[in-house]
Design a protein around this motif. Structure first.
Motif, short mmCIF file in Angstrom:
data_model
loop_
_atom_site.label_atom_id
_atom_site.label_comp_id
_atom_site.label_asym_id
_atom_site.label_seq_id
_atom_site.Cartn_x
_atom_site.Cartn_y
_atom_site.Cartn_z
N SER A 10 6.03 42.82 69.55
CA SER A 10 6.63 42.00 68.50
C SER A 10 6.99 42.87 67.31
CB SER A 10 5.64 40.91 68.04
OG SER A 10 6.00 40.35 66.80
N ARG A 19 14.52 41.15 75.08
CA ARG A 19 13.71 39.96 74.87
C ARG A 19 13.15 39.44 76.19
NH1 ARG A 19 11.73 38.48 69.93
NH2 ARG A 19 13.17 39.22 68.32
N VAL A 46 9.09 41.10 72.88
CA VAL A 46 10.06 42.17 73.17
C VAL A 46 9.37 43.16 74.10
CG1 VAL A 46 11.42 41.96 71.06
CG2 VAL A 46 9.40 43.40 71.06
#
Length: 301
Positions: free
Chosen positions: A18, A51, A56
């Motif tokens: 993230s 994503r 991520v």
């Protein structure tokens, strides 16, 4: 060129999965994280993250860069810890350079004892010619130099080490000629002489020290620019010579030829220990120099 901060950002995002959580770990804004990754992808012209739901994750290219980044950052951290730890301990490397004669006569033996007493220290002794040693010192390949005064690098910090001496040597068959007569400059001019070169600096210094002047002429029998071969010539009865004490003390001919004793030893030049200014606070360098200085009396020069 990839920056270290970009690799740190890459690793943090990969582990946090993230951008926002990576920003908290690194203590920066999320926009700074996003911009750093964007700049990195722009430099490489590849996508690093993609994503996956709310997370991520790395692309295939990103996986390769992550592996490189973690290895590099870990190596850098280990190296910094080692450097900081070495500063105040007898750990790490110390490389010493000096002339071959000094190295063989005394330095290498002394450093063996220093290494034995400091098992975490990695010591290296390099023996060679002045110009090569000075070039390596200038390139920071040597930590310490032991050199004659005239060859000391201008930019190094120096500490007086000791004064070299030279002595007159002669064949044993000339014993009566030397010990039954007072040695005068006039007598010296008649005796067959072996020189290092035509203007033998050591021979002239020796004459100045003992007679306050130079001989007007010499009976030159042999000239060779090697102190070892000069000693061989003396042993073969070709004549007398003046040689450095440290060369004589390590020579095969030491006990085969004669000298006139300590009274006829004369100073021939000063030796200095040289080191880099920036390393003077490193314990391993300081203690090694102190060791050399405290044991210099064992060096019969």
């Amino acid at each position: 060129m990839i920056e270290t901060s970009q690799l740190q950002t890459l690793v943090a995002v990969t582990r946090a999965k993230s951008f926002s959580k990576a920003a908290e770990v690194l203590g920066v804004t999320q926009s700074a994280i996003s911009q750093s990754i964007k700049n990195l992808e722009s430099k490489l012209e590849v996508k690093i993250f993609k994503r996956s739901g709310k997370m991520v994750v790395l692309t295939a290219e990103g996986e390769k860069l992550y592996a490189l980044g973690t290895q590099f950052l870990q190596k850098m951290e280990d190296t910094l810890v080692e450097i900081q730890g070495d500063k105040d301990t007898m750990q790490g490397k110390v490389t010493i350079g000096t002339l071959t004669g000094i190295g063989k006569t005394w330095l290498a033996k002394e450093i063996v004892w220093h290494a034995k007493e400091n098992p975490d220290l990695k010591l290296s002794v390099r023996m060679g010619h002045q110009e090569d040693l000075i070039a390596d010192f200038d390139a920071n390949k040597l930590d310490i130099l032991i050199m004659p005064e005239d060859d000391v690098p201008l930019h190094g910090e120096k500490e007086f080490f000791l004064e070299e001496k030279s002595t007159l040597v002669f064949p044993k068959e000339m014993k009566d000629q030397f010990f039954n007569k007072k040695l005068t400059l006039e007598l010296l001019e008649t005796i067959p002489t072996i020189l290092f070169e035509q203007n033998d600096v050591l021979f002239l210094k020796w004459c100045r020290s003992k007679f306050k002047t130079h001989p007007k002429k010499l009976n030159v029998r042999f000239t060779v620019n090697s102190h070892g071969h000069m000693l061989q010539a003396v042993n073969e009865g070709l004549g007398i010579a003046v040689v450095p004490n440290h060369v004589l003390n390590r020579s095969f001919f030491k006990d085969k030829i004669m000298t006139l004793g300590d009274e006829f030893e004369v100073p021939s030049g000063k030796l200095y220990i040289v080191y880099h200014k920036e390393s003077e606070n490193l314990v391993r360098i300081k203690n090694t120099i102190d060791r050399l200085l405290s044991h210099r009396d064992t060096f019969k020069i």
